[in-house]
Design a protein around this motif. Structure first.
Motif, PDB file in Angstrom:
ATOM      1  N   GLN A 166     -28.984   0.247   3.764  1.00 59.05           N
ATOM      2  CA  GLN A 166     -28.938  -1.046   4.456  1.00 59.05           C
ATOM      3  C   GLN A 166     -30.166  -1.283   5.335  1.00 59.05           C
ATOM      4  O   GLN A 166     -30.613  -2.420   5.501  1.00 59.05           O
ATOM      5  N   LYS A 167     -30.723  -0.217   5.891  1.00 58.93           N
ATOM      6  CA  LYS A 167     -31.885  -0.370   6.776  1.00 58.93           C
ATOM      7  C   LYS A 167     -33.114  -0.845   6.005  1.00 58.93           C
ATOM      8  O   LYS A 167     -33.840  -1.741   6.436  1.00 58.93           O
ATOM      9  N   SER A 168     -33.362  -0.206   4.856  1.00 58.42           N
ATOM     10  CA  SER A 168     -34.553  -0.558   4.069  1.00 58.42           C
ATOM     11  C   SER A 168     -34.278  -1.705   3.103  1.00 58.42           C
ATOM     12  O   SER A 168     -35.210  -2.332   2.589  1.00 58.42           O
ATOM     13  N   GLY A 169     -32.999  -1.961   2.839  1.00 57.88           N
ATOM     14  CA  GLY A 169     -32.647  -3.030   1.922  1.00 57.88           C
ATOM     15  C   GLY A 169     -32.955  -2.716   0.470  1.00 57.88           C
ATOM     16  O   GLY A 169     -33.190  -3.629  -0.332  1.00 57.88           O
ATOM     17  N   ARG A 170     -32.935  -1.432   0.130  1.00 57.58           N
ATOM     18  CA  ARG A 170     -33.226  -1.043  -1.252  1.00 57.58           C
ATOM     19  C   ARG A 170     -32.331   0.125  -1.649  1.00 57.58           C
ATOM     20  O   ARG A 170     -31.699   0.777  -0.800  1.00 57.58           O
ATOM     21  N   PHE A 171     -32.307   0.385  -2.955  1.00 54.74           N
ATOM     22  CA  PHE A 171     -31.523   1.491  -3.482  1.00 54.74           C
ATOM     23  C   PHE A 171     -32.386   2.759  -3.517  1.00 54.74           C
ATOM     24  O   PHE A 171     -33.505   2.739  -4.029  1.00 54.74           O
ATOM     25  N   ASP A 172     -31.855   3.824  -2.976  1.00 56.47           N
ATOM     26  CA  ASP A 172     -32.561   5.109  -2.967  1.00 56.47           C
ATOM     27  C   ASP A 172     -31.827   6.100  -3.866  1.00 56.47           C
ATOM     28  O   ASP A 172     -30.583   6.164  -3.852  1.00 56.47           O
ATOM     29  N   PHE A 173     -32.607   6.869  -4.611  1.00 52.52           N
ATOM     30  CA  PHE A 173     -32.020   7.874  -5.492  1.00 52.52           C
ATOM     31  C   PHE A 173     -31.904   9.198  -4.747  1.00 52.52           C
ATOM     32  O   PHE A 173     -32.882   9.715  -4.204  1.00 52.52           O
ATOM     33  N   HIS A 174     -30.700   9.739  -4.698  1.00 49.37           N
ATOM     34  CA  HIS A 174     -30.437  11.035  -4.075  1.00 49.37           C
ATOM     35  C   HIS A 174     -30.291  12.067  -5.194  1.00 49.37           C
ATOM     36  O   HIS A 174     -29.341  11.996  -5.991  1.00 49.37           O
TER      37      HIS A 174
END
Length: 324
Positions: free
Chosen positions: A94-102
């Motif tokens: 939510q902070k960066s507004g993007r999807f991050d791959f874990h």
């Protein structure tokens, strides 16, 4: 690619022996199994271990990773394990507004897939892409796992309740299948004497870097294979498909696997060329798990091991044909 020189073969064998000796400090009395595992790794393959619990499978993976200055992860396969638990998952930040791959635990140099046959076929299939191509695709995005990369999967041959048998297509992805087995008496006594040390692999120092191991793998691929050896492997594969006890014989992938392993095996013995004996030494660990036996023949007592022994006796090696 130019053929490996005798000097390079000598260096390869020396380095190979150093790695095996280092791993052997953690897995006592199992030099033959360690040599097979390292051959599998240098041939860019994956290893299936069918063994009872407590025989040192995790120690082997950790010691190999420590010896080549690599990372290792252990995945305990269970019926409720999901594919995303293996490969990783995409989460919205939510902070960066993007999807991050874990990243999942598959991102390591050596991955121990413990009791792989306890997971559902859907989760097992999550390994197919990464084992074949060294990459995974999550939400349409491809992620490379890096090199070196090796999966060491285990399955318990005794307890079959609640397990899912590996399909032939996935078995074919494993370059080799073997077992570690219990140590001999002298090794067992030494293990018990050092019972205060819970993890022998933790004290191991790296023998070689991961990048140097990749270079060793490329060097082994340059080992010379005479056309007569290739014909010998082809004849063995063809004979396996025509054997009376066999329902499905060895595929072309299986024949390629044998040649790749034989190149590493020859280099590990200080030679820059493959001998028929290299093929014979590796036939069982590279082909036994690929043979699908006829159910009636299996019921009558036929095994993959006896079938392979018959192949070796029926198909003459190159030097035998020359002397005939």
């Amino acid at each position: 690619m130019s053929t490996m020189t005798p000097e390079q073969a000598a260096w390869f064998a020396q380095t190979f022996d150093r790695i095996v000796g280092n791993v052997a400090q953690a897995l006592l009395g199992k030099d033959d199994q360690i040599r097979l595992a390292m051959t599998c790794m240098l041939a860019d393959g994956h290893l299936l271990l069918e063994d009872a619990p407590g025989t040192g499978k995790t120690s082997l993976a950790r010691a190999m990773a420590a010896s080549v200055q690599g990372t290792n992860h252990r995945i305990q396969f269970t019926p409720d394990l999901l594919p995303s638990d293996v490969t990783g998952v995409t989460i919205y930040d939510q902070k960066s507004g993007r999807f991050d791959f874990h990243k999942g635990p598959i991102f390591a140099n050596i991955v121990l897939a413990d009791e792989i046959n306890r997971a559902s076929p859907k989760t097992q299939s999550a390994l197919l892409e990464v084992m074949e191509e060294g990459q995974i695709t999550v939400d349409g995005v491809t992620h490379a796992v890096g090199t070196p990369f090796m999966v060491i999967a285990t399955q318990n041959p005794i307890e079959q309740a609640g397990t899912y048998k590996l399909p032939e297509a996935q078995l074919d992805r494993f370059l080799m299948k073997t077992s570690i087995g219990y140590p001999d008496l002298a090794s067992t006594v030494e293990i018990l004497a050092g019972s205060a040390v819970r993890d022998r692999s933790a004290a191991l120092q790296p023998v070689i870097t991961g990048q140097a191991l990749v270079e060793m793998s490329a060097l082994a691929a340059a080992t010379h294979v005479d056309p007569a050896i290739l014909e010998y492997v082809s004849r063995l594969a063809e004979e396996s498909r025509q054997a009376a006890d066999v329902h499905v014989g060895v595929s072309v992938r299986g024949a390629l696997a044998l040649v790749r392993c034989a190149k590493v095996w020859a280099a590990a013995h200080g030679r820059n060329y493959v001998l028929p004996d290299d093929v014979k030494d590796l036939l069982q660990p590279t082909w036994a798990h690929r043979l699908v036996l006829d159910p009636e023949a299996e019921f009558a007592g036929a095994t993959a091991e006896t079938t392979i022994a018959r192949l070796l006796s029926d198909v003459s090696a190159p030097q035998e044909r020359r002397t005939a």
